[in-house]
Design a protein around this motif. Structure first.
Motif, short mmCIF file in Angstrom:
data_model
loop_
_atom_site.label_atom_id
_atom_site.label_comp_id
_atom_site.label_asym_id
_atom_site.label_seq_id
_atom_site.Cartn_x
_atom_site.Cartn_y
_atom_site.Cartn_z
N VAL A 1 0.86 -1.18 0.00
CA VAL A 1 0.00 0.00 0.00
C VAL A 1 0.91 1.23 0.00
CG1 VAL A 1 -1.71 1.32 1.31
CG2 VAL A 1 -1.87 -1.18 1.21
N PRO A 2 0.71 2.13 -0.96
CA PRO A 2 1.56 3.33 -1.03
C PRO A 2 1.38 4.22 0.19
CG PRO A 2 0.19 3.11 -3.00
CD PRO A 2 -0.26 2.08 -2.04
N SER A 3 2.45 4.85 0.62
CA SER A 3 2.38 5.73 1.78
C SER A 3 1.97 7.14 1.39
CB SER A 3 3.72 5.76 2.52
OG SER A 3 4.74 6.17 1.64
N GLY A 4 2.18 7.51 0.14
CA GLY A 4 1.84 8.86 -0.30
C GLY A 4 0.51 8.92 -1.02
N VAL A 5 0.21 10.11 -1.52
CA VAL A 5 -1.02 10.31 -2.26
C VAL A 5 -0.79 9.96 -3.73
CG1 VAL A 5 -1.92 12.07 -0.71
CG2 VAL A 5 -0.47 12.75 -2.62
N GLY A 6 -1.86 9.82 -4.47
CA GLY A 6 -1.73 9.50 -5.88
C GLY A 6 -1.58 8.00 -6.09
N GLU A 7 -1.02 7.65 -7.21
CA GLU A 7 -0.82 6.24 -7.54
C GLU A 7 0.64 5.99 -7.90
OE1 GLU A 7 -3.62 4.40 -10.13
OE2 GLU A 7 -5.32 5.41 -9.21
N PRO A 8 1.51 5.87 -6.89
CA PRO A 8 2.94 5.69 -7.18
C PRO A 8 3.26 4.42 -7.96
CG PRO A 8 2.50 5.48 -4.82
CD PRO A 8 1.24 5.92 -5.47
N LEU A 9 2.44 3.37 -7.81
CA LEU A 9 2.70 2.15 -8.59
C LEU A 9 2.48 2.43 -10.08
CD1 LEU A 9 1.09 -0.48 -6.21
CD2 LEU A 9 3.51 -0.29 -6.80
N LYS B 1 -6.79 1.74 -1.37
CA LYS B 1 -5.72 2.59 -0.81
C LYS B 1 -4.60 2.82 -1.81
CE LYS B 1 -6.59 0.81 3.84
NZ LYS B 1 -6.07 -0.10 4.87
N GLY B 2 -4.75 2.30 -3.04
CA GLY B 2 -3.76 2.57 -4.09
C GLY B 2 -2.84 1.43 -4.45
N GLN B 3 -3.07 0.24 -3.88
CA GLN B 3 -2.21 -0.89 -4.21
C GLN B 3 -2.77 -1.58 -5.45
OE1 GLN B 3 -1.51 -3.72 -1.05
NE2 GLN B 3 0.02 -4.82 -2.24
N ARG B 4 -2.51 -0.95 -6.59
CA ARG B 4 -2.95 -1.46 -7.88
C ARG B 4 -2.09 -0.82 -8.96
NH1 ARG B 4 -8.77 1.37 -9.02
NH2 ARG B 4 -8.09 3.54 -8.93
N GLY C 1 -5.96 4.29 -18.27
CA GLY C 1 -4.97 4.03 -17.23
C GLY C 1 -3.94 5.14 -17.23
N PRO C 2 -2.79 4.85 -16.67
CA PRO C 2 -1.76 5.88 -16.56
C PRO C 2 -1.24 6.27 -17.93
CG PRO C 2 -0.85 3.74 -16.02
CD PRO C 2 -2.33 3.57 -16.18
N SER C 3 -0.76 7.49 -18.02
CA SER C 3 -0.14 7.90 -19.27
C SER C 3 1.21 7.20 -19.40
CB SER C 3 0.03 9.42 -19.30
OG SER C 3 0.87 9.81 -18.25
N ILE C 4 1.72 7.18 -20.60
CA ILE C 4 2.98 6.51 -20.87
C ILE C 4 4.07 7.56 -20.98
CG2 ILE C 4 4.19 5.00 -22.49
CD1 ILE C 4 1.80 3.72 -21.04
N ALA C 5 5.20 7.29 -20.36
CA ALA C 5 6.32 8.23 -20.38
C ALA C 5 6.78 8.45 -21.82
CB ALA C 5 7.47 7.69 -19.54
N PRO C 6 7.23 9.67 -22.16
CA PRO C 6 7.69 9.93 -23.53
C PRO C 6 8.96 9.14 -23.84
CG PRO C 6 8.14 11.81 -22.11
CD PRO C 6 7.31 10.83 -21.32
N THR C 7 9.20 8.96 -25.13
CA THR C 7 10.36 8.18 -25.55
C THR C 7 11.43 9.07 -26.16
OG1 THR C 7 9.36 7.79 -27.69
CG2 THR C 7 9.01 6.11 -26.00
N SER C 8 11.53 10.31 -25.69
CA SER C 8 12.48 11.23 -26.30
C SER C 8 13.92 10.80 -26.08
CB SER C 8 12.27 12.64 -25.75
OG SER C 8 12.44 12.63 -24.35
N GLY C 9 14.24 10.16 -24.98
CA GLY C 9 15.60 9.71 -24.74
C GLY C 9 15.68 8.21 -24.86
#
Length: 179
Positions: free
Chosen positions: A37-45, A118-121, A148-156
């Motif tokens: 279960v994440p300790s912070g807010v949002g969805e760190p996973l 609680k965000g464990q997903r 779902g979550p956005s995908i990180a850019p592939t610039s690098g």
């Protein structure tokens, strides 16, 4: 002499092709924080998943500290509602491992009641093998394709992708010199 040069070039081409097709990786779900279960807010996973590039053949590994917990693969609808009653598959044990055998989204939630809320997903998006470009990097799928979550850019490009691209460039130069 020319036949020796051709043999070297063919060997280099074969090695470069093998490198491109044998790069399956193991990903520890959640990175250093693991499956909890994440300790912070949002969805760190999901932030962790957005920063990773998953390909067909890669594996997810969960370090599950709580013996009562598990990672449940579920449908998109069950992910959104945190429904644990009808999982596609269940993975438990101190180190559960799942091979990603297809492209597209995978949805995972905690098997412990209340942890998903609680965000464990996490949503894992596996890129299509045919989406890979010549340098070995893959373009991000449109965020509109998945809820779902956005995908990180592939610039690098990653270091391994740059090495493969550089290696293939060297092979191309050698082919041009020999022939």
């Amino acid at each position: 002499m020319a036949s020796l040069g051709r043999a070297v070039v063919y060997s280099l081409i074969l090695v470069s092709l093998l490198c491109c097709f044998t790069e399956a990786k193991d990903f520890w779900v959640g990175g250093k924080d693991g499956w909890k279960v994440p300790s912070g807010v949002g969805e760190p996973l999901n932030r962790w998943a957005e920063a990773s590039r998953f390909s067909v053949g890669d594996s997810l590994v969960w370090k599950i500290a709580d013996a009562k917990d598990s990672a449940l693969e579920v449908t998109r609808e069950d992910y959104q509602s945190c429904n644990t009653s009808n999982p596609i598959s269940s993975h438990n044990g101190s180190e559960a491992k799942v091979k990603l055998g297809r492209s597209g989204p995978f949805y995972f939630i905690s098997g412990l009641k209340g942890n998903c809320e609680k965000g464990q997903r996490v949503i894992i998006v596996v890129l299509s093998p045919r989406a890979k470009g010549p340098s070995g990097t893959s373009p991000a799928p449109s965020p509109m394709e998945f809820d779902g979550p956005s995908i990180a850019p592939t610039s690098g490009a990653s270091a391994s992708a740059m090495m493969k691209g550089g290696f293939l460039g060297v092979v191309a130069v050698l082919v041009a010199l020999v022939f």
